[in-house]
Design an enzyme around this catalytic site. Structure first.
Site, mmCIF file in Angstrom:
data_model
loop_
_atom_site.group_PDB
_atom_site.id
_atom_site.type_symbol
_atom_site.label_atom_id
_atom_site.label_comp_id
_atom_site.label_asym_id
_atom_site.label_seq_id
_atom_site.Cartn_x
_atom_site.Cartn_y
_atom_site.Cartn_z
ATOM 1 N N ASP A 169 0.845 -1.186 0.000
ATOM 2 C CA ASP A 169 0.000 0.000 0.000
ATOM 3 C C ASP A 169 0.887 1.246 0.000
ATOM 4 O O ASP A 169 1.864 1.331 0.747
ATOM 5 C CB ASP A 169 -0.887 -0.025 1.252
ATOM 6 C CG ASP A 169 -1.860 1.127 1.307
ATOM 7 O OD1 ASP A 169 -2.702 1.221 0.395
ATOM 8 O OD2 ASP A 169 -1.784 1.927 2.247
ATOM 9 N N GLU B 227 1.611 0.309 -4.987
ATOM 10 C CA GLU B 227 1.145 1.591 -5.515
ATOM 11 C C GLU B 227 2.334 2.551 -5.558
ATOM 12 O O GLU B 227 2.800 3.004 -4.524
ATOM 13 C CB GLU B 227 0.061 2.176 -4.608
ATOM 14 C CG GLU B 227 -1.208 1.353 -4.561
ATOM 15 C CD GLU B 227 -2.227 1.954 -3.602
ATOM 16 O OE1 GLU B 227 -3.328 2.295 -4.044
ATOM 17 O OE2 GLU B 227 -1.907 2.097 -2.410
#
Length: 712
Positions: free
Chosen positions: A414, A443
């Protein structure tokens, strides 16, 4: 200089901080003008001071003092003034200096370790002046306090004889003049809400015949088809047919087919995914494990990085249950020929001030801006400092623990762009030592954290991070429309100006972003933001339902058939809706549930997506990775609304032809001479031919994908 053990922070004249090993910064409030009258003591000796400068900051005065003796972490220093005012010198920015990391980082094991006599406890607390192990009984009553001994490089340890497996414990850490009770950041087993750590024999959590290394083989990343899923969503609907609703154990249930479609985990296997990606299953703070009332959260608010979340367990009170049930879930997924990816959140914690990491070593594990405020690139009030050695160690230790102990096959980071490149390279190296086929991606967004841009693991630096994948935002935006303009369109939804961008994405974005196509994680829907169906309802409010179905199928087809790694959000195959809710991280089950009834209502679309996945898995030409392989892709001249290309299948003489018509009119597309078998026509798909044609051109219906194979 006297005994300062009863020091209370009630002085308002000044506060003082160690900002480097020989620099003390003093914030002078009032009443002190002569800075030469400061005296520093460690409780035994006075330490010489020199004024380094001072300046006005609002109503305060900031004074810099130099010492001729380096700061020793764990010592309580006091700054006194001739006026009689005194202040404990708090640990300040010194913990964030390079010198602190070099002198005090510790590279050994941390946590609790069962011995023949009891348990060995080890915690890293370099700035603490005292650390105690608190022992609790099963009624959560404290029964003993055992002092820990300071060792080299900030380590504290002790062997608690007579306290073995099952012992509940916490630490009391005295730092900056106050004592706080904390839970061991390295604990592997804990009670409800992780209020107490527990000494665990992890072998006793293993299911029968447990072998974390026994897993489906996996040749290369581009063979992956990722299916993103929330543990609770999967089984919570009353019509799911699953008994253990919202629990890990739902993945272990065997059910018969219903209406011709498998139920439970068998459905994901049947659909054709290779990896189940689970939203966070590490212990998180937003759900109270003690409450029976329905609660919901995605879980991006971590507290403990080694303990499974208890709310998905059938018994959060018993520390072993959650561990065993995660292992049972992983084993069940492996036994179906699927692999498991964990969504991991190392970029921030639930609450900075409440974090055990912050309580044990204040100011160390997090980034702070130049004004001393917590850096907030994550948008939740704190950014962890992966570039510091002990935060990096925590991340590496956690990832490798989940890979070894639980047999996890992949990690989705994340907000990976907030971490530094060196840390991510080390993560890749460490998991390669365990299993090189473990996937690693995240990400790679650019975020405004207090780390130089050149050090960030962002998508712009993908070519410096081999074998680490990135969510491809260009793919997402060019296929469905810009993320932050929900009324905009992409190629699949009517914007043909982005055709060239989509063609690059079909090639795995190797010219723009990546070393290999397998670094490109291709998606048009994930847990974040609107589902694709809800997005279409916003961007095309006047389109018919059938037209939106066609656009949805087209976007999904481009995702599945492009080079790279296709990523599907659970329910994308049945037009999943969250009733327009864009950020459903804490919405109720009625919004977030995996809708098994909707799935069966649009069975034809589900089998179409299944068929496209079959085609991808059957033809290796759709799963290329290296740049030199890409020469076999040839784009065909087509109208603006259409993209068509040929791919030559190495060693077989077969040529695949893929046509995406995003227009609202049928188009003739030249596909070459010879006999060709139609594998997908926008309604049906699969490796069994639907029809054949010898025409050199094919008539492609509006909003349609056609796949053909030509055998030489």
């Amino acid at each position: 200089m006297g005994n300062h053990s009863n020091y209370h922070k009630d002085s308002h004249a000044f506060t003082a901080y160690w900002d480097d090993f020989n620099v003390i910064t003093v914030m002078v409030e009032e009443g002190i003008n002569d800075y030469r009258e400061f005296i520093l003591t460690d409780g035994h000796l006075d330490i010489k001071l020199e004024i380094n400068g001072d300046f006005k900051l609002g109503k305060k005065r900031v004074v810099s003092l130099l010492t001729d003796t380096d700061y020793t972490p764990g010592t309580e220093y006091y700054l006194k003034h001739a006026s009689g005012e005194e202040s404990l010198v708090m640990t300040g920015k010194v913990v964030r200096t390079k010198g602190f990391d070099e002198r005090y980082h510790y590279d050994g094991d941390l946590g609790n370790f069962i011995t023949k006599k009891g348990t060995l406890f080890k915690v890293w607390a370099p700035t603490a002046s005292n650390v105690i192990v608190n022992i609790y009984n099963d009624s959560f009553q404290k029964v003993n306090e055992i002092p820990m001994l300071r060792q080299e490089r900030g380590l504290w340890d002790c062997e608690a004889n007579g306290y073995g497996e099952g012992t509940l414990y916490t630490y009391s850490v005295r730092v900056n003049g106050s004592t706080k009770e904390v839970v061991d950041p390295y604990v592997k087993a804990a009670t409800s809400n992780c209020k107490f750590g527990m000494v665990a024999d992890l072998a006793k959590t293993n299911p029968q015949n447990w072998d974390p290394t026994s897993k489906p083989t996996h040749a290369k990343p581009s063979d992956s088809i990722i299916y993103e899923l929330h543990v609770r969503d999967f089984s919570i609907q009353s019509k799911s047919g699953l008994k253990y609703k919202g629990k890990y154990k739902a993945f272990t249930e065997e059910l018969p087919d219903k209406d011709g479609i498998p139920q439970g985990l068998n459905y994901i296997k049947w659909l054709g995914a290779t990896h189940v990606e689970l939203l966070p299953i590490m212990d998180f703070g937003s759900v109270d494990e003690m409450k029976a009332d329905p609660q919901y959260n995605w879980g991006y608010d971590p507290i403990h990085y080694f303990v499974p979340e208890g709310s998905y367990s059938t018994d959060s009170h018993h520390p072993y249950t959650r561990i065993r049930e995660v292992k049972e879930m992983v084993a069940a997924i492996h036994n179906k020929g699927l692999r498991v990816i964990m969504d991991v959140v190392y970029n921030h914690v639930y609450h900075l001030e409440a974090s055990n990491l912050e309580k044990i070593v204040p100011g160390y594990y997090f980034r702070y801006d130049h004004g001393g405020k917590p850096s907030n690139g994550t948008g939740v009030g704190n950014d962890t400092a992966s570039e510091r050695k002990m935060m990096r160690k925590l991340m590496l230790d956690s990832v490798t623990y989940w890979a070894k102990e639980f047999g996890v096959d992949g990690f989705r980071f994340d907000l990976m762009g907030i971490h530094d490149k060196e840390t991510m390279k080390e993560v890749r190296y460490e998991i390669d030592c365990i299993d090189p086929t473990i996937l690693l991606f995240g990400e790679g967004w650019h975020l405004n954290t207090i780390l130089p841009d050149y050090r960030k693991a962002t998508i712009s630096h993908a070519k410096e991070l081999p074998r680490i994948g990135f969510f491809n935002d260009r793919f997402r935006d060019s296929v469905k429309g810009k993320l932050f303009d929900t009324h905009s369109s992409g190629f699949a939804t009517g914007n043909f100006s982005v055709k060239e961008d989509v063609k690059k994405c079909i090639m795995g974005s190797i010219d723009d972003y990546f070393i290999t196509a397998s670094q490109s994680v291709n998606y048009v829907e994930c847990h974040d933001n609107h589902t694709l169906w809800d997005r279409l309802s916003r961007s095309h409010p006047h389109s018919s339902e059938e037209s939106k179905h066609q656009m949805h199928r087209l976007a999904s087809a481009i995702t599945i058939l492009s080079q790279g790694i296709p990523f599907l959000h659970a329910g994308q195959e049945f037009f999943r809706t969250k009733n327009g809710v864009e950020n459903s991280y804490k919405s109720p089950d009625r919004v977030n549930k995996f809708d098994w009834r909707r799935l069966r209502a649009v069975k034809e679309n589900v089998t179409y997506i299944k068929g496209l996945i079959e085609i991808r898995k059957y033809f290796s030409a759709l799963r290329m990775a290296e740049i030199h392989e890409m020469h076999s892709i040839q784009f065909i001249d087509t109208p603006d609304s259409t993209i068509a290309y040929r791919i030559t299948q190495e060693n077989s003489g077969e040529t695949l032809v893929v046509v995406h018509n995003a227009g609202h009119h049928s188009e003739w597309v030249y596909i070459g001479e010879g006999e060709k078998w139609i594998l997908a026509d926008g309604i049906q798909a699969g490796v069994d031919p639907l029809d054949k044609t010898e025409d050199s051109s094919i008539f492609v219906a509006p909003l349609n994908t056609v796949v053909l194979i030509k055998i030489e």
